[in-house]
Enzyme design. Structure first.
Site, short mmCIF file in Angstrom:
data_model
loop_
_atom_site.label_atom_id
_atom_site.label_comp_id
_atom_site.label_asym_id
_atom_site.label_seq_id
_atom_site.Cartn_x
_atom_site.Cartn_y
_atom_site.Cartn_z
N CYS A 93 0.81 -1.22 0.00
CA CYS A 93 0.00 0.00 0.00
C CYS A 93 0.85 1.27 0.00
CB CYS A 93 -0.92 0.02 1.22
SG CYS A 93 -1.86 -1.49 1.46
N HIS A 365 -8.56 3.36 -3.48
CA HIS A 365 -7.20 3.03 -3.02
C HIS A 365 -6.51 2.11 -4.03
CE1 HIS A 365 -3.84 1.66 -0.75
NE2 HIS A 365 -4.44 0.78 0.04
N CYS A 395 -1.19 2.55 6.74
CA CYS A 395 -0.86 1.18 7.11
C CYS A 395 -0.45 0.45 5.83
CB CYS A 395 -2.03 0.49 7.79
SG CYS A 395 -3.53 0.38 6.78
#
Length: 410
Positions: A93, A365, A395
């Site tokens: 991520c 995302h 995160c």
């Protein structure tokens, strides 16, 4: 270290964010989308001779299939930059947070003056995933990987999470991200009601930001081959209400709290940031937008990865010689409301400075894109609100956190 070796952001650009499999960018290859974003960012710095780019860093969370074969180098060559080296980076991520960090480090070390920090993810283009009729739970994608024996008991019950080592088990690095969100929710007592409230807030703030033209300032419209031009993010849902979101069923556990209304969707998109040494920007007559002050990475148990922003942010703030109270605007990636809420609580971040233009729950995302997208939004937000210090943090799947402190310069 002299001010001349400060790393400054001189341009940002991003595509709209499409919904995976059914959205506006579902038929676009990731290398094409990434090349478009990089070109859009570089066009904002006409003073720069593109052959002077020292390196092109491209973040991607799933560097395989169309995303594979060092896509960054394909992007460079596609743009005619045969003399520019390039590398694809994977920190899931936070992949394009890592690319910005690499540019920051290289400039501070005196190993170059001009870098492109970019990121892309086109989940629609994953081979054998989602729309292809394959059960995502049987793939190796960490977002949907099978929870496995280590977390099955949490999926079947609502037992509060505790470290699996207490049972003689190792943490499951590839535990499904939704399961990690449920772990955090139960461990920290994050109720369904407050998660829904946060999800609705994200949608409503994004709707307001779109209405004001905020996102139009950072999006470069993407032209499709059929003549259609995609100008806006697919994700935001105007008029979202708490009553509507409260009717949604849990996604990851029968008696869970994480729903489609309080977590991010799957997406396609790309973004790019041009980072220079302060001295190079001065020589070119380029006005910097912001300075990268400090960065940090941290790690924790994969099964509660959602709390990753906490330690990463503390480290970045400390390295900047600041406290959290010095930060004017905060962007915590909204993978799940269940993890943003306790992360903000632990850091002492009030909601009135947190994700004030909405976040990934509304916008989306695209994993590799998100770091560069949030950096773009943070620079835009600091300028729009005439504020100085920003914190970007998130995160990371597998149990990590990353954070960046920015100082607005113009």
């Amino acid at each position: 270290m002299s001010e001349a070796t400060d790393a400054v952001i001189v341009a940002t650009a991003r595509t709209p964010i499409g919904r995976a499999f059914k959205g506006s960018l579902k038929d676009v290859r990731p290398d094409d989308l990434a090349a478009f974003a990089v070109d859009a960012a570089l066009m904002k710095v006409p003073q720069l001779d593109r052959t002077e780019i020292d390196d092109l860093y491209l973040g991607c969370a799933e560097p395989r299939d169309e995303h594979g074969a060092n896509m960054a180098r394909r992007v460079a060559v596609q743009l005619g930059l045969d003399s520019v080296p390039a590398v694809t980076v994977n920190r899931f991520c936070a992949s394009s947070v890592q690319t910005a960090r690499m540019a920051f480090h290289a400039i501070r070390a005196g190993e170059g003056d001009v870098f492109v920090s970019a990121g892309v993810e086109c989940v629609s283009r994953y081979v054998g995933f989602g729309s292809a009729g394959v059960d995502p739970a049987q793939t190796h994608n960490p977002l949907f990987a099978d929870a496995g024996v280590r977390t099955t008991k949490y999926a079947e019950t609502n037992e509060v999470w505790h470290d699996p080592r207490a049972d003689g088990l190792l943490p499951d690095v590839y535990v499904a991200m939704g399961q990690t969100a449920e772990n955090v929710a139960t461990a920290r007592g994050v109720s369904r009601a407050i998660q829904d409230e946060f999800g609705v807030r994200s949608q409503n703030l994004a709707e307001e930001a779109i209405r004001s033209g905020f996102f139009a300032r950072e999006i470069t419209p993407y032209p499709l081959p059929n003549g259609t031009v995609v100008e806006a993010d697919d994700g935001p849902r105007p008029g979202t209400t708490l009553d509507r979101v409260a009717t949604l069923d849990p996604v990851f556990r029968p008696a869970g709290t994480v729903t489609a209304g309080n977590c991010c969707p799957l997406n396609d998109g790309a973004a790019a940031v041009v980072i220079m040494s302060a001295e190079k920007a001065r020589r070119l007559g380029v006005t910097p937008l912001a300075r990268i002050v400090a960065t940090a990475a941290s790690a924790l148990s994969p099964e509660i990865m959602g709390l990753g922003p906490v330690e990463a942010s503390r480290r970045a703030v400390a390295r900047a010689g600041m406290t959290i109270d010095d930060v004017d605007l905060v962007e915590i990636n909204e993978a799940f409301a269940a993890q943003v809420i306790p992360s903000a609580e632990d850091l002492g971040i009030a909601w009135d400075k947190l994700n004030v233009h909405g976040g990934a729950i509304a916008l989306g995302h695209p994993f590799g894109m998100t770091g560069a997208r949030i950096m773009t939004t943070l620079v835009n937000g600091l300028a729009t609100r005439d504020q100085e210090i920003g914190l970007e943090t998130m995160c990371v799947g597998g149990g990590q956190g990353m954070a960046v402190i920015l100082e607005r310069l113009s």
